[in-house]
Design a protein around this motif. Sequence first.
Motif, PDB file in Angstrom:
ATOM      1  N   ASN A  27       0.724  -1.065  -0.099  1.00  0.00           N
ATOM      2  CA  ASN A  27      -0.037  -0.018  -0.028  1.00  0.00           C
ATOM      3  C   ASN A  27       0.735   1.306   0.124  1.00  0.00           C
ATOM      4  N   ALA A  28       2.195   1.201  -0.182  1.00  0.00           N
ATOM      5  CA  ALA A  28       3.024   2.439  -0.330  1.00  0.00           C
ATOM      6  C   ALA A  28       2.852   3.026  -1.603  1.00  0.00           C
ATOM      7  N   LYS A  29       1.804   3.895  -1.543  1.00  0.00           N
ATOM      8  CA  LYS A  29       1.545   4.704  -2.783  1.00  0.00           C
ATOM      9  C   LYS A  29       2.959   5.459  -3.265  1.00  0.00           C
ATOM     10  N   ILE A  30       3.865   5.950  -2.582  1.00  0.00           N
ATOM     11  CA  ILE A  30       4.922   6.740  -3.181  1.00  0.00           C
ATOM     12  C   ILE A  30       5.623   5.839  -3.958  1.00  0.00           C
ATOM     13  N   LEU A  31       6.016   4.504  -3.356  1.00  0.00           N
ATOM     14  CA  LEU A  31       6.836   3.529  -4.228  1.00  0.00           C
ATOM     15  C   LEU A  31       6.122   3.138  -5.608  1.00  0.00           C
ATOM     16  N   ASN A  32       4.798   3.096  -5.593  1.00  0.00           N
ATOM     17  CA  ASN A  32       4.147   2.684  -6.742  1.00  0.00           C
ATOM     18  C   ASN A  32       3.989   3.652  -7.731  1.00  0.00           C
ATOM     19  N   LYS A  33       3.917   5.073  -7.208  1.00  0.00           N
ATOM     20  CA  LYS A  33       4.131   6.135  -8.069  1.00  0.00           C
ATOM     21  C   LYS A  33       5.342   6.368  -8.466  1.00  0.00           C
ATOM     22  N   PHE A  34       6.437   6.068  -7.894  1.00  0.00           N
ATOM     23  CA  PHE A  34       7.763   6.257  -8.319  1.00  0.00           C
ATOM     24  C   PHE A  34       8.190   5.198  -9.464  1.00  0.00           C
ATOM     25  N   ASN A  39       8.872   3.984 -15.362  1.00  0.00           N
ATOM     26  CA  ASN A  39       8.683   3.415 -16.623  1.00  0.00           C
ATOM     27  C   ASN A  39       7.804   3.955 -17.590  1.00  0.00           C
ATOM     28  N   ASN A  40       7.746   5.279 -17.123  1.00  0.00           N
ATOM     29  CA  ASN A  40       7.017   6.244 -18.129  1.00  0.00           C
ATOM     30  C   ASN A  40       8.211   6.336 -19.576  1.00  0.00           C
ATOM     31  N   THR A  41       7.303   6.390 -20.921  1.00  0.00           N
ATOM     32  CA  THR A  41       7.778   6.447 -21.831  1.00  0.00           C
ATOM     33  C   THR A  41       9.020   7.728 -21.687  1.00  0.00           C
ATOM     34  N   ILE A  92      12.759  -0.137 -16.059  1.00  0.00           N
ATOM     35  CA  ILE A  92      13.622  -0.071 -14.843  1.00  0.00           C
ATOM     36  C   ILE A  92      12.268  -0.237 -13.813  1.00  0.00           C
ATOM     37  N   GLU A  93      12.910  -1.009 -12.780  1.00  0.00           N
ATOM     38  CA  GLU A  93      12.096  -1.175 -11.491  1.00  0.00           C
ATOM     39  C   GLU A  93      13.015  -0.996 -10.377  1.00  0.00           C
ATOM     40  N   LEU A  94      12.401  -0.184  -9.535  1.00  0.00           N
ATOM     41  CA  LEU A  94      13.321   0.012  -8.321  1.00  0.00           C
ATOM     42  C   LEU A  94      12.527   0.037  -6.973  1.00  0.00           C
ATOM     43  N   LEU A  95      12.940  -0.854  -6.198  1.00  0.00           N
ATOM     44  CA  LEU A  95      12.030  -1.013  -4.823  1.00  0.00           C
ATOM     45  C   LEU A  95      10.379  -1.230  -5.225  1.00  0.00           C
TER      46      LEU A  95
END
Length: 688
Positions: A27-34, A39-41, A92-95
């Motif tokens: 439920n960590a929104k900041i990690l999901n948003k990050f 991975n935004n184009t 890229i995927e980070l945490l």
Amino acid sequence: GIVNATTATDDAATTNNPVAEYLNFSNAKILNKFNRFLNNTKTVRDANKYLECISNVLETQVGSTTPKLEYGGASLQLQSLVVKDAGSIESIELLSPQTDGYHLSSSLEFGSCTGPNASLAEQSESCKRPRLVAATEIYVASMNLTGSANLSASVGSFQDSISALLLLDLNQLRNLTMAKLVSCHYCFLKPAVEAVLYAAPQVFHQLSFGISALVESDSMDPISAELDSANYNGATSKVKSLFSWTQMSLVDAVNRIVARKSNAAEATCGRDDDNEGDDDRDQNAKLSATVSIVVYLLPFYILAHILYIAYVQLKSQEESYEPLIEFEPSSANDGTFTALREKDSSLMTKEKVSSALRHAFPVVLIGTIALLIVSNLSVGASVDLTLSTAEGAIRLPALFNFSLGNTIHDMYHAGIYVLLFIVVVFSGIWPYLKLLMMLWGWMAPESVFSVKKRGKLLFSLDALSKFSLVDTFVLVIMMVSFRFHLALGDSAIIDVFVNPLFGFYGFLVATSVSLLAGHVELHVHRQSIASENEIEDNSKVSLFCHLFSLEGKRYKFSSKFKTSLLVAMATTFALLAVGSFMQSFTFEFGGLAGVLLGDDNKKTYSLISIGTSLPESVEDPNGPGIMFLQVVYFFYACIMPFACLAALSVLLVVPMTTTQQGSWLTAAEVANAWSAIEVFAISIVAGL
């Protein structure tokens, strides 16, 4: 996200705390948003542009001028370095939180040629295949031997992934104070019941490499050797195994370090009662924390600095037309910032800025931010009670500790919202905001932040920096006002002192450094826009008699305006002189203390008497700290206001050349920036 230990993993169930609650990252929104941002184009495209930019800069910088590595008469030099298609990041995927909420995954997919059997010719237009070509030269003087080695490598695609199991005990996380983090940087591992890294197997597609070497000497025939992975079936698998072994070794090393630090954190940070009031013992820890924060922040500045240089140089190379402004590297420049276009230059890249100042100034700003952070997290002052008898003095534990955190907390719960707003804005927000804006003004390209906007910003920051001193003046007033002396007959004496500590002095030093840095940056800005062809007028005339030109017309001050201005300045000077000695506020002790003090329960102070009473308000009146504080107080509150008025008076009435007038105007601006009489007035209002 909170879960009970009974719903956690089996490993968690084996811990000694069966009722522990663990942080759930799902439920960590900041990690999901990050990760969505990563991975935004556009993000991937910009990251690839930066990689291409850096690779192009490396290609142009590496060559015969590259420094040599010399040892025992032998030397090694990198002759060339070519990186093609470096900007080949696919994802890229980070945490990134995984399904169970306790695993965080980081991965990288690099290169887009995934066909296992596709040749380079077939893939040349449909994918990016990162390639590296490097050439080195070796020379051994004792044998007159010269050697060269060439390395080439390419990969169609590469995927790697590392995951972490992280169980954080929320109960311990809530009890983890910032003071512990400042005094011991690895205390953040205290809530970690389990922290383990896992590495997934790396995936390579179309990996190929080649090595060629040539050795020449006067005493023997040339010797050459070549190795091509295409001719050796087992070479590629050996290289892949080497990469895998390296990654696993690093993961194991990190896990061992984390385990060792976790045990140390359990032993060092597990006690909650070892830091109450013993501030002298923690001074070295706070100094170490300041240095640590600087070290942690510096890599971000260095990375931004490297990317900025690479961007400017690459853009300069790509332009087909000549730059508007060129300059050759001089003794004051290291040659890195040559052929800059004016619109792409920043204040730090100006020709008149020395190489030392260019790089040292941001470090000073970052160091000041670090000192502010540590100061705000530390105790600013303590209210101490001493009981003196015929047998000696007894010092009791601190009655109260002043710090930014507990001050904000107490004001909020007491409903003193106006004072809370003043303290939060002027002590908690403004000092950091000002330093960050100064850093932006120093590094921002003029294509993004124009010269005119930069000048307005730096002038405003220079004039408004002093309002960071509100908290300092409030504490000085409290130090003097809270002084309590009560004689219980001839047998005992009770004294209450407010003793300044590291947090107070650190904040004061950081604010003063911030003021000095503002003057330096504004001066550099004005020097950068000064015209070298400007003709000096050696005629001397006062500002009152100066003729001003505006839209083809000439103007001068009228006699009425001159008289009004002189009267206003004289009145201001007189009011300031008289007001400094007049009573400014009265402090009254109430309750039992007021009854015991009797007629002495009221104290009245002026601007001057506050400064003269400072030594009497602390336990050690002859200490270097209180002497420094007294000098600084009179400097800000008394000397600088009169110095500002004096500089303005000289500027108005004394005949001078334009250069001299500019110098006096700068002196008046500096005096005004350090004149804190209005800060004193705000502090009085804040203390009501």
